[in-house]
Design a protein around this motif. Structure first.
Motif, PDB file in Angstrom:
ATOM      1  N   UNK A  26       4.249  10.577   2.213  1.00  0.00           N
ATOM      2  CA  UNK A  26       5.546  10.168   2.761  1.00  0.00           C
ATOM      3  C   UNK A  26       5.434   8.983   3.716  1.00  0.00           C
ATOM      4  N   UNK A  27       6.584   8.576   4.228  1.00  0.00           N
ATOM      5  CA  UNK A  27       6.656   7.485   5.185  1.00  0.00           C
ATOM      6  C   UNK A  27       6.492   7.948   6.621  1.00  0.00           C
ATOM      7  N   UNK A  28       6.494   6.969   7.537  1.00  0.00           N
ATOM      8  CA  UNK A  28       6.264   7.251   8.944  1.00  0.00           C
ATOM      9  C   UNK A  28       7.343   8.190   9.498  1.00  0.00           C
ATOM     10  N   UNK A  29       6.882   9.248  10.190  1.00  0.00           N
ATOM     11  CA  UNK A  29       7.796  10.166  10.841  1.00  0.00           C
ATOM     12  C   UNK A  29       8.518  11.106   9.910  1.00  0.00           C
ATOM     13  N   UNK A  30       8.122  11.120   8.632  1.00  0.00           N
ATOM     14  CA  UNK A  30       8.811  11.968   7.671  1.00  0.00           C
ATOM     15  C   UNK A  30       7.851  13.050   7.186  1.00  0.00           C
ATOM     16  N   UNK A  95       4.816   4.128   4.896  1.00  0.00           N
ATOM     17  CA  UNK A  95       3.492   4.339   5.481  1.00  0.00           C
ATOM     18  C   UNK A  95       2.525   4.923   4.452  1.00  0.00           C
ATOM     19  N   UNK A  96       2.999   5.824   3.622  1.00  0.00           N
ATOM     20  CA  UNK A  96       2.159   6.367   2.549  1.00  0.00           C
ATOM     21  C   UNK A  96       1.750   5.303   1.558  1.00  0.00           C
ATOM     22  N   UNK A  97       2.583   4.261   1.425  1.00  0.00           N
ATOM     23  CA  UNK A  97       2.212   3.124   0.591  1.00  0.00           C
ATOM     24  C   UNK A  97       1.105   2.301   1.224  1.00  0.00           C
ATOM     25  N   UNK A  98       1.179   2.109   2.536  1.00  0.00           N
ATOM     26  CA  UNK A  98       0.108   1.411   3.249  1.00  0.00           C
ATOM     27  C   UNK A  98      -1.234   2.095   3.004  1.00  0.00           C
ATOM     28  N   UNK A  99      -1.224   3.426   3.104  1.00  0.00           N
ATOM     29  CA  UNK A  99      -2.458   4.189   2.914  1.00  0.00           C
ATOM     30  C   UNK A  99      -2.937   4.065   1.462  1.00  0.00           C
ATOM     31  N   UNK A 100      -2.002   4.103   0.524  1.00  0.00           N
ATOM     32  CA  UNK A 100      -2.373   3.933  -0.873  1.00  0.00           C
ATOM     33  C   UNK A 100      -3.068   2.611  -1.133  1.00  0.00           C
ATOM     34  N   UNK A 101      -2.564   1.546  -0.531  1.00  0.00           N
ATOM     35  CA  UNK A 101      -3.182   0.235  -0.717  1.00  0.00           C
ATOM     36  C   UNK A 101      -4.598   0.209  -0.159  1.00  0.00           C
ATOM     37  N   UNK A 102      -4.828   0.898   0.939  1.00  0.00           N
ATOM     38  CA  UNK A 102      -6.191   1.012   1.472  1.00  0.00           C
ATOM     39  C   UNK A 102      -7.080   1.787   0.500  1.00  0.00           C
ATOM     40  N   UNK A 103      -6.552   2.865  -0.065  1.00  0.00           N
ATOM     41  CA  UNK A 103      -7.308   3.630  -1.046  1.00  0.00           C
ATOM     42  C   UNK A 103      -7.691   2.764  -2.242  1.00  0.00           C
ATOM     43  N   UNK A 104      -6.775   1.876  -2.625  1.00  0.00           N
ATOM     44  CA  UNK A 104      -7.040   1.008  -3.763  1.00  0.00           C
ATOM     45  C   UNK A 104      -8.243   0.119  -3.563  1.00  0.00           C
ATOM     46  N   UNK A 105      -8.558  -0.182  -2.308  1.00  0.00           N
ATOM     47  CA  UNK A 105      -9.736  -0.986  -1.975  1.00  0.00           C
ATOM     48  C   UNK A 105     -10.947  -0.101  -1.713  1.00  0.00           C
ATOM     49  N   UNK A 117       6.322   2.900  -3.097  1.00  0.00           N
ATOM     50  CA  UNK A 117       7.775   2.923  -2.925  1.00  0.00           C
ATOM     51  C   UNK A 117       8.105   2.372  -1.532  1.00  0.00           C
ATOM     52  N   UNK A 118       8.718   1.204  -1.498  1.00  0.00           N
ATOM     53  CA  UNK A 118       9.092   0.573  -0.225  1.00  0.00           C
ATOM     54  C   UNK A 118       7.904   0.524   0.725  1.00  0.00           C
ATOM     55  N   UNK A 119       6.734   0.228   0.202  1.00  0.00           N
ATOM     56  CA  UNK A 119       5.521   0.227   1.001  1.00  0.00           C
ATOM     57  C   UNK A 119       5.388  -1.025   1.852  1.00  0.00           C
ATOM     58  N   UNK A 120       4.760  -0.838   3.011  1.00  0.00           N
ATOM     59  CA  UNK A 120       4.471  -1.962   3.890  1.00  0.00           C
ATOM     60  C   UNK A 120       3.008  -2.356   3.711  1.00  0.00           C
TER      61      UNK A 120
END
Length: 254
Positions: A26-30, A95-105, A117-120
């Motif tokens: 999920x996203x930040x605070x959710x 925020x979960x998208x941010x973490x996913x992008x880190x995982x991708x590396x 989804x609406x990732x930063x």
């Protein structure tokens, strides 16, 4: 990793054991609740794990101020180790998208596909006028902050000058992690991501506008950009859930 690896994150499992594994973040605070409708709709065809990320929902916070690289390391270790899931589709909102992008590396071997989804994670373009306005507001905030005589006055200043997530981070005791992660720029690392990545963004999103999604999709090696007109940062999870579900169905069918 900076913080205790003994955190036991809260998660729920929805779907069919033996089906392709899908991890939702999920996203930040959710919390995990944001993705329950999508997971339930796809339950016959996926085995879904919906997490409360450390410091959110029912999961305890890290002992130290983690960055997204720390979150990614923890999630990779927990998913592949504790849950014994060698490969999964990662679905991350904001925020979960941010973490996913880190995982991708950091851990591309555990990923079959990513749905961001609406990732930063990359900066938006700021014109000279907006840069000046931000700088001026920042200086004004720091000046008024130094003059604040009570905590209540400081909180009112934060509400005036800060984002809702910044304000909430004080209440949840996550200010240090928020400040650390919000400033991260992953642009230089994204071309190293080999995982097929679907980027879904709302046309009316002002927190992570379409520009962000187009940047991410263009920087990763196998990126696809999908825009949902009229949806904002939160309604993309509700009104856009069918588009998210479609991206997941296509990912697990490959």
């Amino acid at each position: 990793m900076q913080a205790s690896p003994q955190i036991e994150p809260h998660y729920i499992r929805i779907g069919t054991p033996g089906a392709p594994k899908v991890v939702f973040a999920h996203g930040w605070g959710r919390s995990h609740r944001d993705f329950i409708p999508v997971a339930e709709a796809l339950a016959p065809s996926i085995d879904a794990y919906l997490f409360d990320l450390p410091g959110h929902g029912k999961s305890e916070r890290p002992d130290e101020p983690w960055g997204t690289a720390d979150y990614a390391e923890f999630m990779a270790r927990y998913v592949t180790g504790a849950l014994q899931i060698p490969k999964c589709v990662w679905v991350g909102h904001s925020f979960g998208g941010r973490i996913g992008l880190r995982l991708g590396v950091q851990s591309p071997g555990m990923l079959d596909h990513m749905v961001i989804v609406a990732g930063a994670g990359v900066p938006r373009t700021v014109n000279a006028k907006d840069r000046w306005k931000r700088k001026w507001n920042g200086r004004k905030f720091q000046k008024l902050k130094a003059q604040a005589g009570t905590v209540d006055e400081l909180i009112e200043l934060e509400k005036r000058f800060g984002s809702p997530d910044y304000v909430m981070s004080r209440e949840t005791g996550m200010r240090d992690i928020f400040v650390k992660t919000i400033s991260e720029d992953q642009s230089a690392d994204l071309p190293r991501i080999p995982t097929p990545t679907t980027c879904i963004y709302g046309g009316a999103d002002t927190e992570t506008p379409p520009e962000i999604g187009r940047k991410i999709a263009s920087l990763v090696q196998n990126g696809t950009y999908v825009e949902c007109p009229f949806y904002d940062h939160i309604s993309i999870l509700d009104r856009g859930r069918h588009q998210i579900a479609l991206a997941i169905k296509e990912a697990v069918a490959k």
